[in-house]
Design an enzyme around this catalytic site. Structure first.
Site, PDB file in Angstrom:
ATOM      1  N   GLU A  98       0.964  -1.347   0.023  1.00  0.00           N
ATOM      2  CA  GLU A  98       0.091  -0.093  -0.018  1.00  0.00           C
ATOM      3  C   GLU A  98       0.794   1.099   0.191  1.00  0.00           C
ATOM      4  O   GLU A  98       1.932   1.248   0.725  1.00  0.00           O
ATOM      5  CB  GLU A  98      -0.773  -0.094   1.314  1.00  0.00           C
ATOM      6  CG  GLU A  98      -1.705   1.128   1.489  1.00  0.00           C
ATOM      7  CD  GLU A  98      -2.319   1.224   2.809  1.00  0.00           C
ATOM      8  OE1 GLU A  98      -3.436   2.092   2.898  1.00  0.00           O
ATOM      9  OE2 GLU A  98      -1.997   0.552   3.623  1.00  0.00           O
TER      10      GLU A  98
ATOM     11  N   ASP B 135      -5.683   2.654  -1.676  1.00  0.00           N
ATOM     12  CA  ASP B 135      -6.043   3.549  -0.289  1.00  0.00           C
ATOM     13  C   ASP B 135      -6.530   5.149  -0.990  1.00  0.00           C
ATOM     14  O   ASP B 135      -5.400   5.631  -1.323  1.00  0.00           O
ATOM     15  CB  ASP B 135      -5.261   3.527   0.679  1.00  0.00           C
ATOM     16  CG  ASP B 135      -5.752   3.997   2.172  1.00  0.00           C
ATOM     17  OD1 ASP B 135      -6.414   5.242   1.914  1.00  0.00           O
ATOM     18  OD2 ASP B 135      -5.771   3.484   3.131  1.00  0.00           O
TER      19      ASP B 135
ATOM     20  N   GLN C 176      -9.561   1.067   0.408  1.00  0.00           N
ATOM     21  CA  GLN C 176      -9.796   1.643   1.697  1.00  0.00           C
ATOM     22  C   GLN C 176     -10.075   3.000   1.359  1.00  0.00           C
ATOM     23  O   GLN C 176      -9.515   3.488   0.525  1.00  0.00           O
ATOM     24  CB  GLN C 176      -8.539   1.506   2.535  1.00  0.00           C
ATOM     25  CG  GLN C 176      -8.371   0.116   3.251  1.00  0.00           C
ATOM     26  CD  GLN C 176      -7.245   0.270   4.075  1.00  0.00           C
ATOM     27  OE1 GLN C 176      -6.006   0.593   3.626  1.00  0.00           O
ATOM     28  NE2 GLN C 176      -7.279  -0.728   4.989  1.00  0.00           N
TER      29      GLN C 176
ATOM     30  N   GLU D 222     -12.062   2.808   6.592  1.00  0.00           N
ATOM     31  CA  GLU D 222     -10.976   3.257   7.274  1.00  0.00           C
ATOM     32  C   GLU D 222     -11.087   4.417   8.069  1.00  0.00           C
ATOM     33  O   GLU D 222      -9.860   5.089   8.265  1.00  0.00           O
ATOM     34  CB  GLU D 222      -9.526   2.808   6.706  1.00  0.00           C
ATOM     35  CG  GLU D 222      -8.492   2.537   7.958  1.00  0.00           C
ATOM     36  CD  GLU D 222      -7.252   2.483   7.361  1.00  0.00           C
ATOM     37  OE1 GLU D 222      -6.193   2.024   7.980  1.00  0.00           O
ATOM     38  OE2 GLU D 222      -7.140   2.788   6.032  1.00  0.00           O
TER      39      GLU D 222
END
Length: 268
Positions: free
Chosen positions: A144, A179, A209, A246
């Site tokens: 990530e 993300d 995310q 998240e």
């Protein structure tokens, strides 16, 4: 989960339920909000027995966990020199929890060691070694991009370079953790983010995310990302993985799952 007919949302029990101290309470609240899937960065706070007790009481699918922090609380060791033994021990610990929690995805953290000659080669080598271990258990390893405001000096700090590394590692069970929060914090616009989520990269994107920028709060809050646009693009591209929520509930919201947020998610 009940709030989505197309995208699959998973709650992050570490960020979304800050007032709940016990694991079983977090899962209880998650189920009450309508979630049947969860992600958690560091499940190691609780023993395997505690996890099994909580999941028996409140059944949920665990879709993602992280590798543990390093011996000195490093945010991962994959790109750190002379740390192969400690790195592989962390992979083994992650595998132990993945197997116990029936989780098939492990976020392999890279670390924030200062740059050194050969760091990229070290990272690729470590990731390939971890791939061999994970393959035995049917686990997918993810990497990530993380913005410097969250982890200063993190080795993976550019989404395009991270995607290129996934291609260079060239292991079927190593993928990309997409993300949106970090991309936005790095200055990527909504159009640039959706451009990253295209056919060339879809084979690598295994998990998404989300959180609003810059406060990392609910996705329907005012902020730097138009999540209606992002989510509709994911649907258009037929994304089938999970979307991890998240976010940290805003202090003014109806914690942890406001009716407004759940209504917003139900559109997707």
């Amino acid at each position: 989960m009940a709030v989505s007919q197309t995208l699959k949302f998973a709650c992050n029990i570490g960020t979304m339920f800050p007032s709940s101290t016990s694991l079983i309470d977090r899962l209880k609240h998650a189920r009450a909000c309508g979630f049947d899937a969860l992600e958690v960065a560091f499940p190691y706070t609780w023993s395997v027995d505690e996890w099994q007790e909580a999941l028996t009481a409140h059944p949920m699918q665990v879709v993602l966990i992280n590798t543990p922090l390093g011996p000195n609380k490093e945010p991962g060791l994959a790109a750190c020199q002379d740390k192969e033994t400690e790195f592989l021990a962390g992979i083994d610990r992650g595998v132990e929890y993945c197997n116990a929690l029936k989780c098939s995805q492990l976020h392999i953290m890279a670390g924030n060691e200062p740059p050194y000659e050969g760091q990229k080669s070290t990272f690729i080598s470590q990731m390939r070694k971890s791939s061999v271990v994970l393959q035995k258990w049917g686990i997918v390893g993810l990497i990530e991009t993380i913005s410097p405001g969250v982890i200063p000096g993190y080795f993976l700090n550019n989404p395009r370079e991270t995607l290129d590394l996934v291609s260079e590692i060239a292991c079927d069970n190593i993928g990309f953790q997409f993300d949106v929060f970090h991309f936005s914090m790095l200055g990527e616009s909504d159009d640039q983010i959706t451009a990253l989520f295209h056919d060339k990269n879809l084979k690598h994107i295994k998990h998404v995310q989300v959180a609003q920028t810059p406060k990392r709060n609910e996705v329907n809050a005012e902020g730097g990302v138009d999540y209606s646009k992002i989510f509709n693009h994911m649907i258009l591209k037929n994304y089938r993985g999970f979307v991890g929520l998240e976010y940290k509930p805003d202090e003014l919201s109806e914690m942890p799952c406001s009716k407004e947020t759940m209504k917003f998610l139900s559109q997707f």
